[in-house]
Design a protein around this motif. Structure first.
Motif, PDB file in Angstrom:
ATOM      1  N   ILE A 136       0.872  -1.309  -0.123  1.00  0.00           N
ATOM      2  CA  ILE A 136       0.003   0.096  -0.047  1.00  0.00           C
ATOM      3  C   ILE A 136       0.759   1.227   0.060  1.00  0.00           C
ATOM      4  O   ILE A 136      -0.025   2.403  -0.318  1.00  0.00           O
ATOM      5  CB  ILE A 136      -0.983   0.019   1.246  1.00  0.00           C
ATOM      6  CG1 ILE A 136      -0.160  -0.134   2.538  1.00  0.00           C
ATOM      7  CG2 ILE A 136      -2.085  -0.936   1.069  1.00  0.00           C
ATOM      8  CD1 ILE A 136      -1.212   0.365   3.839  1.00  0.00           C
ATOM      9  N   CYS A 137       2.058   1.363   0.014  1.00  0.00           N
ATOM     10  CA  CYS A 137       2.937   2.426   0.289  1.00  0.00           C
ATOM     11  C   CYS A 137       2.377   3.307   1.350  1.00  0.00           C
ATOM     12  O   CYS A 137       2.828   3.185   2.446  1.00  0.00           O
ATOM     13  CB  CYS A 137       3.096   3.246  -0.996  1.00  0.00           C
ATOM     14  SG  CYS A 137       4.178   4.372  -1.166  1.00  0.00           S
ATOM     15  N   ALA A 138       1.729   4.498   1.386  1.00  0.00           N
ATOM     16  CA  ALA A 138       0.683   4.988   2.060  1.00  0.00           C
ATOM     17  C   ALA A 138       1.676   5.703   3.463  1.00  0.00           C
ATOM     18  O   ALA A 138       1.039   6.043   4.505  1.00  0.00           O
ATOM     19  CB  ALA A 138      -0.296   4.128   2.588  1.00  0.00           C
ATOM     20  N   GLU A 139       3.011   6.011   3.298  1.00  0.00           N
ATOM     21  CA  GLU A 139       3.651   6.309   4.321  1.00  0.00           C
ATOM     22  C   GLU A 139       3.653   5.648   5.706  1.00  0.00           C
ATOM     23  O   GLU A 139       3.589   5.825   6.753  1.00  0.00           O
ATOM     24  CB  GLU A 139       3.602   7.659   4.574  1.00  0.00           C
ATOM     25  CG  GLU A 139       4.011   8.948   3.542  1.00  0.00           C
ATOM     26  CD  GLU A 139       3.217   8.691   2.367  1.00  0.00           C
ATOM     27  OE1 GLU A 139       3.800   8.116   1.392  1.00  0.00           O
ATOM     28  OE2 GLU A 139       2.178   9.109   2.513  1.00  0.00           O
ATOM     29  N   ASN A 154      -0.253  -1.655  -5.997  1.00  0.00           N
ATOM     30  CA  ASN A 154      -0.197  -0.034  -5.866  1.00  0.00           C
ATOM     31  C   ASN A 154       1.012   0.496  -6.584  1.00  0.00           C
ATOM     32  O   ASN A 154       2.065   0.420  -6.157  1.00  0.00           O
ATOM     33  CB  ASN A 154      -0.101   0.261  -4.206  1.00  0.00           C
ATOM     34  CG  ASN A 154      -0.597   1.793  -4.372  1.00  0.00           C
ATOM     35  OD1 ASN A 154      -1.644   2.404  -4.366  1.00  0.00           O
ATOM     36  ND2 ASN A 154       0.462   2.595  -4.006  1.00  0.00           N
ATOM     37  N   GLU A 155       0.678   1.217  -7.637  1.00  0.00           N
ATOM     38  CA  GLU A 155       1.721   1.894  -8.298  1.00  0.00           C
ATOM     39  C   GLU A 155       2.839   0.912  -8.805  1.00  0.00           C
ATOM     40  O   GLU A 155       3.855   1.184  -8.564  1.00  0.00           O
ATOM     41  CB  GLU A 155       2.346   3.213  -7.593  1.00  0.00           C
ATOM     42  CG  GLU A 155       1.475   4.325  -7.242  1.00  0.00           C
ATOM     43  CD  GLU A 155       1.730   5.621  -6.723  1.00  0.00           C
ATOM     44  OE1 GLU A 155       2.976   5.456  -6.177  1.00  0.00           O
ATOM     45  OE2 GLU A 155       1.219   6.626  -7.168  1.00  0.00           O
ATOM     46  N   ASN A 195      -2.386   8.504 -10.674  1.00  0.00           N
ATOM     47  CA  ASN A 195      -2.128   9.100  -9.154  1.00  0.00           C
ATOM     48  C   ASN A 195      -1.351  10.545  -9.615  1.00  0.00           C
ATOM     49  O   ASN A 195      -0.494  10.337 -10.311  1.00  0.00           O
ATOM     50  CB  ASN A 195      -1.335   8.241  -8.447  1.00  0.00           C
ATOM     51  CG  ASN A 195      -2.181   7.077  -7.929  1.00  0.00           C
ATOM     52  OD1 ASN A 195      -3.403   6.773  -7.979  1.00  0.00           O
ATOM     53  ND2 ASN A 195      -1.481   6.096  -7.365  1.00  0.00           N
ATOM     54  N   GLU A 249      -5.738   8.794  -6.950  1.00  0.00           N
ATOM     55  CA  GLU A 249      -5.090   9.615  -5.858  1.00  0.00           C
ATOM     56  C   GLU A 249      -4.937  11.045  -6.439  1.00  0.00           C
ATOM     57  O   GLU A 249      -3.867  11.632  -7.154  1.00  0.00           O
ATOM     58  CB  GLU A 249      -3.627   9.253  -5.567  1.00  0.00           C
ATOM     59  CG  GLU A 249      -3.833   7.992  -4.722  1.00  0.00           C
ATOM     60  CD  GLU A 249      -2.265   7.434  -4.125  1.00  0.00           C
ATOM     61  OE1 GLU A 249      -1.465   8.208  -4.010  1.00  0.00           O
ATOM     62  OE2 GLU A 249      -2.520   6.135  -4.321  1.00  0.00           O
ATOM     63  N   TRP A 285      -3.863  14.202  -4.972  1.00  0.00           N
ATOM     64  CA  TRP A 285      -2.957  14.645  -3.575  1.00  0.00           C
ATOM     65  C   TRP A 285      -3.576  15.989  -2.975  1.00  0.00           C
ATOM     66  O   TRP A 285      -3.132  17.082  -3.703  1.00  0.00           O
ATOM     67  CB  TRP A 285      -1.702  14.554  -3.763  1.00  0.00           C
ATOM     68  CG  TRP A 285      -1.250  13.096  -3.959  1.00  0.00           C
ATOM     69  CD1 TRP A 285      -1.443  11.894  -3.538  1.00  0.00           C
ATOM     70  CD2 TRP A 285      -0.084  12.929  -5.145  1.00  0.00           C
ATOM     71  NE1 TRP A 285      -0.838  11.141  -4.319  1.00  0.00           N
ATOM     72  CE2 TRP A 285       0.032  11.503  -5.026  1.00  0.00           C
ATOM     73  CE3 TRP A 285       0.690  13.522  -5.920  1.00  0.00           C
ATOM     74  CZ2 TRP A 285       0.890  10.821  -5.937  1.00  0.00           C
ATOM     75  CZ3 TRP A 285       1.737  12.845  -6.675  1.00  0.00           C
ATOM     76  CH2 TRP A 285       1.600  11.353  -6.675  1.00  0.00           C
ATOM     77  N   TYR A 300       2.475  14.677   2.769  1.00  0.00           N
ATOM     78  CA  TYR A 300       2.900  14.318   4.172  1.00  0.00           C
ATOM     79  C   TYR A 300       3.695  15.101   4.537  1.00  0.00           C
ATOM     80  O   TYR A 300       4.772  15.677   3.914  1.00  0.00           O
ATOM     81  CB  TYR A 300       2.897  12.894   4.034  1.00  0.00           C
ATOM     82  CG  TYR A 300       4.349  12.494   3.170  1.00  0.00           C
ATOM     83  CD1 TYR A 300       5.545  12.629   3.538  1.00  0.00           C
ATOM     84  CD2 TYR A 300       4.089  11.775   1.977  1.00  0.00           C
ATOM     85  CE1 TYR A 300       6.632  12.321   2.869  1.00  0.00           C
ATOM     86  CE2 TYR A 300       5.039  11.453   1.382  1.00  0.00           C
ATOM     87  CZ  TYR A 300       6.454  11.891   1.483  1.00  0.00           C
ATOM     88  OH  TYR A 300       7.305  11.298   0.854  1.00  0.00           O
ATOM     89  N   TYR A 325      -6.611  12.078  -1.914  1.00  0.00           N
ATOM     90  CA  TYR A 325      -5.760  11.297  -1.224  1.00  0.00           C
ATOM     91  C   TYR A 325      -5.043  12.627  -0.394  1.00  0.00           C
ATOM     92  O   TYR A 325      -4.461  13.090  -1.172  1.00  0.00           O
ATOM     93  CB  TYR A 325      -4.908  10.703  -2.063  1.00  0.00           C
ATOM     94  CG  TYR A 325      -4.085   9.736  -1.161  1.00  0.00           C
ATOM     95  CD1 TYR A 325      -4.153   8.501  -0.774  1.00  0.00           C
ATOM     96  CD2 TYR A 325      -2.724  10.112  -0.497  1.00  0.00           C
ATOM     97  CE1 TYR A 325      -3.320   7.501   0.070  1.00  0.00           C
ATOM     98  CE2 TYR A 325      -2.115   9.429   0.364  1.00  0.00           C
ATOM     99  CZ  TYR A 325      -2.271   8.312   0.565  1.00  0.00           C
ATOM    100  OH  TYR A 325      -1.581   7.403   1.458  1.00  0.00           O
ATOM    101  N   TYR A 377      -0.468  12.879  10.172  1.00  0.00           N
ATOM    102  CA  TYR A 377      -0.646  12.692   8.755  1.00  0.00           C
ATOM    103  C   TYR A 377      -1.734  13.772   8.233  1.00  0.00           C
ATOM    104  O   TYR A 377      -2.693  13.342   7.359  1.00  0.00           O
ATOM    105  CB  TYR A 377      -0.975  11.233   8.597  1.00  0.00           C
ATOM    106  CG  TYR A 377      -0.643  10.386   7.015  1.00  0.00           C
ATOM    107  CD1 TYR A 377       0.494  10.506   6.632  1.00  0.00           C
ATOM    108  CD2 TYR A 377      -1.835  10.273   6.259  1.00  0.00           C
ATOM    109  CE1 TYR A 377       0.635  10.049   5.261  1.00  0.00           C
ATOM    110  CE2 TYR A 377      -1.557   9.826   4.977  1.00  0.00           C
ATOM    111  CZ  TYR A 377      -0.212   9.697   4.558  1.00  0.00           C
ATOM    112  OH  TYR A 377      -0.086   9.150   3.318  1.00  0.00           O
ATOM    113  N   TYR A 395      -1.875  16.154   6.153  1.00  0.00           N
ATOM    114  CA  TYR A 395      -1.842  16.074   4.636  1.00  0.00           C
ATOM    115  C   TYR A 395      -2.532  17.232   4.169  1.00  0.00           C
ATOM    116  O   TYR A 395      -2.816  17.571   2.931  1.00  0.00           O
ATOM    117  CB  TYR A 395      -2.682  14.841   4.193  1.00  0.00           C
ATOM    118  CG  TYR A 395      -1.879  14.331   2.817  1.00  0.00           C
ATOM    119  CD1 TYR A 395      -1.025  13.102   3.112  1.00  0.00           C
ATOM    120  CD2 TYR A 395      -2.174  14.670   1.758  1.00  0.00           C
ATOM    121  CE1 TYR A 395      -0.342  12.662   2.108  1.00  0.00           C
ATOM    122  CE2 TYR A 395      -1.523  13.769   0.486  1.00  0.00           C
ATOM    123  CZ  TYR A 395      -0.545  13.049   0.962  1.00  0.00           C
ATOM    124  OH  TYR A 395      -0.169  12.436  -0.144  1.00  0.00           O
TER     125      TYR A 395
END
Ligand code: GAL
Length: 721
Positions: free
Chosen positions: A117-120, A180-181, A230, A250, A252, A256, A289, A310, A312
């Protein structure tokens, strides 16, 4: 009635029965088709473990009021399967509850299972144990990896099915995502990557969810999987088949924050402009996102140096409050888009040039007409003539005309911002402190080797901390003892933070950053004749979450470690005997819990430690009245972790001051994450969210572990209003 007519009636009523009850999600070149109707869908990411179950209903309702149709979330594998085969779906990880709440609000769900998922998020969502499965390589054509990925994906799909949560079963999930990506990784690794993409798509489709799958940033997404875009802008994106709709998974809403970094912002005007531009160009699904970014509680943040907040700069802030003018500006945008929906789904746009940098996109059918008029110029206002009307357009803006005549919305015209305040409600805590000693190699549970070991290999991420300990013997005839020039200790580490203790005294601290986690300590050190105890406390700040084979990245003191300026010249300590101790003493005693904290003697009153490394602080407080969100102001502290009633609110690191270049957000034009950054010269993160639901009406315990020195008297509980 003849036999034929009778059959017809039976068939019709069968269809009414079956077709009426059986829901369906499909797609065509224009849009996702829900129960036979093309839809323009506005979606927003809310990651369930980044808030509390008590916050979910309010967040979801605010998302609905903000004009969303869909809530998008990743699924967080390492939260759900902390050890192989041991599943956890409770509290913040109660995925079924979250999805059902979205359903109750009347919204759809886009479930991005990943499971990468990456997602930090720590390790990009992968459980750490996965790295130690024999023969494994992540995200490629590797059997052990594929087996584990399939097992978890199937587990989630069957959990959703058991609860009848797919739209095909009458539930809210209208779409899922696999991987994911992956596109950029595949591009780098070639053939095995291609094979893996094919396999992943087939595996997902084979799970028979009855709703479409997407793969974001995957130009070769195998049919019927939809490839999606994305980014900050996606107007020129085209899916890989003209039978697939143009979707943006996504968009953005900000970016983050990393410890040491400035705080990113994205102007509401630019965000709205990007959405309007995507829709006018035929886009039919946009996801923000994040819509609510929330908090990386505990040790869940990954990607190295990712802050606990987070936030964002999302439409709902970290605390769940409206981030204005963004929230309202998007709400109005969504209303305008919804007014255009009949025309948008019925036909493809006709593009008219209205002059230099001016364009109209017109969706016209016999029954409906909607137009978007755009000024792409980043500096000048424009007057455009369209139909029988004249239209004024601010720079970098789009006007929306749901009847092709009347402007109901312009992306550059925003309302007012809201001033948000952090008001102290309690800053007079009665602190107690406990200092832990640097670890010692004589401890029973320490392990030893004649080598420097990679950190995660030893800790398995059970703690941020790993002690590296060795002895340094100094002869009485060493020259430096007479000439007063102390030797230089150099220790090289793959990251992320290093505290150096000599004979139990802190000799220095060094740390890396998001761009480069590696670090080197190099300084003169005080050594005495005889044995000296060298203790290096290496600290990880999250595991990597992105990059080709990020599972192979190292952390910790890999060396060399040398001592320069001795009679013998330079002594290499790297392959002498090193003892290891995982974690802090306070961690193994569970000082953050009520029962654990009674196992040591705490200091009270005027003797409470200040500016001391390796210090635990504790106090109690009562919950402030009201419902305003709460936070801790930790501006007076260095780095460590904080617990409220035994639960970790995350890593704190206000001692890392944001550097780099800052830029205010008075900007119209192409936006990148480096464009608007605020907070330079201030801590990257000063406030730490304390969820209301974690507090009880009686006494609440607050425990802070401080690595290198802070003043607890500066800590305040604040409310956000
Ligand atoms: C994307 C990724 C997300 C998140 C985002 C940055 O590339 O898909 O998971 O990491 O970047 O916030």
């Amino acid at each position: 009635m003849g036999k034929r007519e009778f059959h017809g009636v039976v068939l019709m009523s069968l269809c009414l029965w079956v077709c009426g009850v059986t829901a369906s999600v499909t797609y065509d070149h224009k849009a996702i088709v829900v129960d036979g109707k093309r839809r323009i869908l506005i979606s927003g990411s809310i990651h369930y473990p980044r808030s509390t179950p008590q916050m979910w209903p309010d967040l979801i309702q605010k998302a609905k009021d903000g004009g969303l149709d869909v809530i998008q979330t990743y699924v967080f594998w390492n939260g759900h399967e902390p050890s192989p085969g041991q599943y956890y779906f409770e509290d913040r990880f109660d995925l079924v509850k979250f999805v059902k709440l979205v359903q109750q609000a009347g919204l759809y769900v886009h479930l991005r299972i990943g499971p990468y998922i990456c997602a930090e998020w720590n390790f990009g969502g992968f459980p750490v144990w996965l790295k130690y499965v024999p023969g494994i390589a992540f995200r490629t054509d590797n059997e052990p990896f594929k087996a584990a990925m399939q097992k978890f994906t199937a587990k989630i799909v069957s959990l959703m099915k058991e609860n009848r949560l797919f739209q095909s079963q009458g539930g809210p999930i209208i779409m899922s995502q696999i991987e994911n990506e992956y596109g950029p990784v595949e591009w780098e690794i070639g053939a095995p990557g291609k094979a893996y993409t094919k396999w992943a798509a087939q595996m997902a489709v084979g799970l028979d969810t009855g709703v479409p799958w997407v793969m974001c940033k995957q130009e070769d997404a195998p049919d019927p999987v939809i490839d999606t875009c994305n980014g900050y802008y996606c107007e020129n994106f085209k899916p890989n088949k003209n039978t697939k709709p143009k979707m943006w998974t996504e968009n953005w809403t900000g970016w983050y924050t990393d410890f040491g970094g400035a705080v990113p912002r994205r102007p509401a005007e630019d965000l709205a402009f990007s959405v309007a531009r995507f829709i006018q160009n035929g886009g039919s699904f946009v996801n923000y996102y994040m819509y609510h970014g929330g908090t990386n509680f505990g040790r869940t943040s990954g990607g190295l140096f990712i802050a606990t907040s987070y936030d964002y700069d999302a439409p709902l802030d970290e605390y769940g409050l409206q981030n204005e003018p963004k929230y309202e500006h998007l709400r109005n945008l969504h209303k305008a888009i919804k007014q255009c929906e009949p025309a948008l789904v019925a036909t493809d746009p006709k593009v008219q040039s209205l002059g230099y940098n001016l364009e109209a996109h017109v969706f016209s059918t016999p029954g409906a007409c909607a137009a978007f008029i755009a000024n792409y110029d980043t500096k000048s206002y424009a007057k455009a003539t369209f139909g029988n009307g004249q239209y004024d357009l601010p720079p970098w803006s789009i006007s929306i005309l749901p009847d092709c005549k009347t402007v109901v919305y312009n992306t550059a015209k925003v309302g007012n911002s809201w001033l948000k305040k952090m008001t102290p409600v309690n800053s007079a805590f009665a602190w107690q402190s406990y200092n832990e000693e640097p670890a010692s190699s004589s401890q029973a549970d320490s392990i030893a080797a004649y080598a420097l070991w990679e950190q995660v290999n030893v800790t398995r991420d059970s703690s941020d901390y790993l002690w590296y300990m060795t002895d340094v013997y100094i002869n009485a005839n060493e020259g430096f003892l007479k000439n007063g020039q102390s030797p230089v200790l150099t220790a090289m580490s793959a990251g992320h933070v290093l505290h150096v203790f000599i004979n139990d005294q802190l000799a220095g601290t060094v740390w890396g950053g998001l761009a480069n986690p590696k670090l080197t300590f190099s300084d003169n050190v005080k050594l005495r004749v005889g044995n000296n105890k060298l203790s290096l406390l290496s600290v990880a700040v999250g595991l990597p979450n992105v990059g080709v084979h990020f599972e192979t990245w190292n952390a910790g003191v890999l060396g060399p470690v040398t001592l320069k300026g001795l009679n013998e010249g330079t002594r290499d300590l790297s392959s002498q005997k090193w003892s290891y101790k995982v974690g802090l003493k306070g961690e193994s005693l569970s000082l953050h819990t009520e029962s654990g904290s009674s196992s040591v003697e705490w200091i009270r009153g005027s003797l409470v430690a200040k500016k001391q490394p390796l210090t635990w602080y504790k106090t109690t407080f009562s919950a402030p009245a009201g419902n305003d969100p709460l936070a801790l102001d930790l501006g007076s502290m260095g780095k460590g972790e904080v617990w409220v009633n035994g639960r970790s609110i995350g890593r704190h690191w206000p001692g890392y001051i944001a550097h780099g270049s800052c830029n205010a957000c008075n900007y119209a034009g192409f936006y990148t994450d480096t464009k608007c950054r605020t907070n330079c010269g201030q801590p990257s993160q000063r406030w730490y969210h304390v969820p209301r639901s974690w507090l009880s009406s009686g006494g609440n315990s607050l425990v802070v572990f401080e690595e290198w020195g802070g003043d607890p008297n500066g800590i305040a509980l604040v409310k956000r209003t």
